[in-house]
Design an enzyme around this catalytic site. Structure first.
Site, short mmCIF file in Angstrom:
data_model
loop_
_atom_site.label_atom_id
_atom_site.label_comp_id
_atom_site.label_asym_id
_atom_site.label_seq_id
_atom_site.Cartn_x
_atom_site.Cartn_y
_atom_site.Cartn_z
N LEU A 18 -2.83 23.22 -28.98
CA LEU A 18 -3.08 23.06 -27.71
C LEU A 18 -4.25 23.67 -27.09
O LEU A 18 -4.39 24.81 -27.27
CB LEU A 18 -1.47 23.48 -27.08
CG LEU A 18 -0.68 22.72 -27.53
CD1 LEU A 18 0.74 23.56 -27.28
CD2 LEU A 18 -0.41 21.15 -27.02
N HIS A 19 -4.91 23.00 -26.29
CA HIS A 19 -6.23 23.65 -25.59
C HIS A 19 -6.59 23.28 -24.35
O HIS A 19 -7.25 23.56 -23.57
CB HIS A 19 -7.23 23.40 -26.61
CG HIS A 19 -7.95 22.55 -26.74
ND1 HIS A 19 -7.47 21.25 -27.68
CD2 HIS A 19 -8.93 21.82 -26.14
CE1 HIS A 19 -8.06 20.25 -27.50
NE2 HIS A 19 -9.00 20.27 -26.58
N ARG A 20 -6.01 21.87 -23.74
CA ARG A 20 -6.61 21.45 -22.84
C ARG A 20 -6.02 22.23 -21.33
O ARG A 20 -5.18 22.94 -21.42
CB ARG A 20 -5.96 19.82 -22.35
CG ARG A 20 -6.54 18.95 -23.44
CD ARG A 20 -6.51 17.56 -23.19
NE ARG A 20 -6.83 17.01 -24.27
CZ ARG A 20 -8.29 16.37 -24.23
NH1 ARG A 20 -8.91 16.74 -23.30
NH2 ARG A 20 -8.68 15.52 -25.20
#
Length: 370
Positions: free
Chosen positions: A213-215
């Site tokens: 997860l990085h957004r």
């Protein structure tokens, strides 16, 4: 808008501009296919991803030639980074005078290269054109739209992408449905994705959920991160969670206590081969990444995408992907762990995701620039 005529008196060299992990994976089969055709080409790495684990390792894993130049731009706000990219690329393109610039995906390097090339009168080819989430809060959506308008050649990965380009007034002769070069790379390396060896090397359990997860929508707001960490801990009550942590979200997840659950295993970023091996061996994947949605589609791994939309709807209709909310995430993972699939899922691979997209792109580029 860029000129529609193919290059004439220019040097016929093709310059590929890459800057982030997904670009490298997409560029590898195109560079290889053009090399096989004897094309004169160069690779410019902007340095948008500058950590070795997010950048140089992918060149080694994928057999890409070392970049002819690394601009070393690094991180920054969208405006600062894009401006630095444009300054560096303008100098590079002016000195090289390429016959065409090939850009990939939807990162800031992509739109910066398209803008600079178009203003210099250099034709642009966009690999992965036409993807749309219709969510303008995503910087990537702005990058996609601008890049496609500036591109002389639009290489689409799926039929709906062709439709989006038509709806936006892109002339049909600029659009080519070629399939997905990211899948070329995946299929070419299937024998190298050894989930058992990775599990043994990292001491991973037999059954685990992989997460990435990085957004900004998921990692920038502390309250959102805290809720997400609570859900990931609920998932860890069902199965071990293994998460290579993107540098962008590391501090936020650490502050929220993600690693405080005994069955949550946090890893440093992985290279391409190790990351796909981790994905291949997972019982399910939780992600907000576009590329992971595509990789899991071909690998047949249940994918829960923590987003309200996707620019890759073909992964919903022809793959294992499902959009989920943070609140529904634990239940969706539990269903996937039990082996239950969405009744609307189709057991087929998207059209032209056959490992030959790079050759199709190379064929069009050489005909067009010849």
């Amino acid at each position: 808008m860029a000129a529609s005529a193919p290059p004439g008196s220019r040097d016929t060299a093709i310059v590929h501009v890459v800057g982030a992990r997904p670009n490298f994976v997409k560029a590898a089969p195109v560079v290889s296919a053009l090399r096989g055709r004897g094309a004169h080409q160069a690779v410019v790495h902007t340095g948008q991803h500058y950590d070795d684990r997010m950048s140089a390792v992918f060149f080694r894993d994928l057999g890409l030639p070392e970049p002819d130049v690394d601009l070393g731009v690094g991180s920054g706000s969208h405006a600062a980074q894009t401006a630095a990219l444009m300054v560096g690329l303008e100098k590079e393109f002016t000195e090289r005078a390429p016959g065409a610039v090939v850009v990939y995906g939807d990162v800031n390097s992509t739109v910066a290269a398209a803008l600079v090339a178009a203003k210099l009168g250099i034709p642009v080819a966009h690999v992965e054109a036409g993807l749309r989430s219709f969510d303008n809060t995503m910087p990537e959506e702005i990058n996609r739209r601008v890049t496609d308008q500036l591109s002389d050649l639009c290489f689409a990965t799926s039929p709906e992408a062709v439709g989006h380009l038509a709806n936006e007034g892109i002339a049909p002769d600029r659009v080519h449905l070629v399939g997905n070069p990211m899948i070329d790379t995946l299929l070419a390396n299937l024998d190298r994705f050894d989930a058992d060896a990775l599990r043994a090397r990292l001491g991973l359990p037999e059954r685990y959920v992989a997460a990435t997860l990085h957004r900004p929508a998921n990692v920038d707001d502390p309250d959102t991160v805290a809720r997400l960490v609570a859900r990931l801990h609920e998932i860890a009550d069902l199965a071990d969670v293994v998460m290579p942590v993107h540098p962008r979200g590391r501090a936020a997840f650490d502050r929220a206590g993600l690693g405080g659950h005994p069955r949550v295993r946090l890893l440093e970023p992985l290279g391409y081969l190790d990351f796909v091996a981790l994905t291949r061996g997972a019982a399910a994947v939780v992600t907000d990444s576009g590329g992971v949605q595509e990789e899991t589609t071909v690998l047949g791994v249940p994918c829960l995408t923590l987003r309200p939309n996707t620019e890759r709807p073909v992964t919903l209709t022809h793959g294992t992907n499902q959009l989920v909310t943070e609140a529904d995430l634990p239940q969706a993972v539990a269903k996937a762990l039990d082996g239950r699939r969405d009744a609307t899922a189709v057991d087929s691979t998207p059209p032209l995701w056959d490992g030959r997209s790079g050759e199709r792109i190379a064929a069009v580029l050489t005909r067009w620039s010849g």
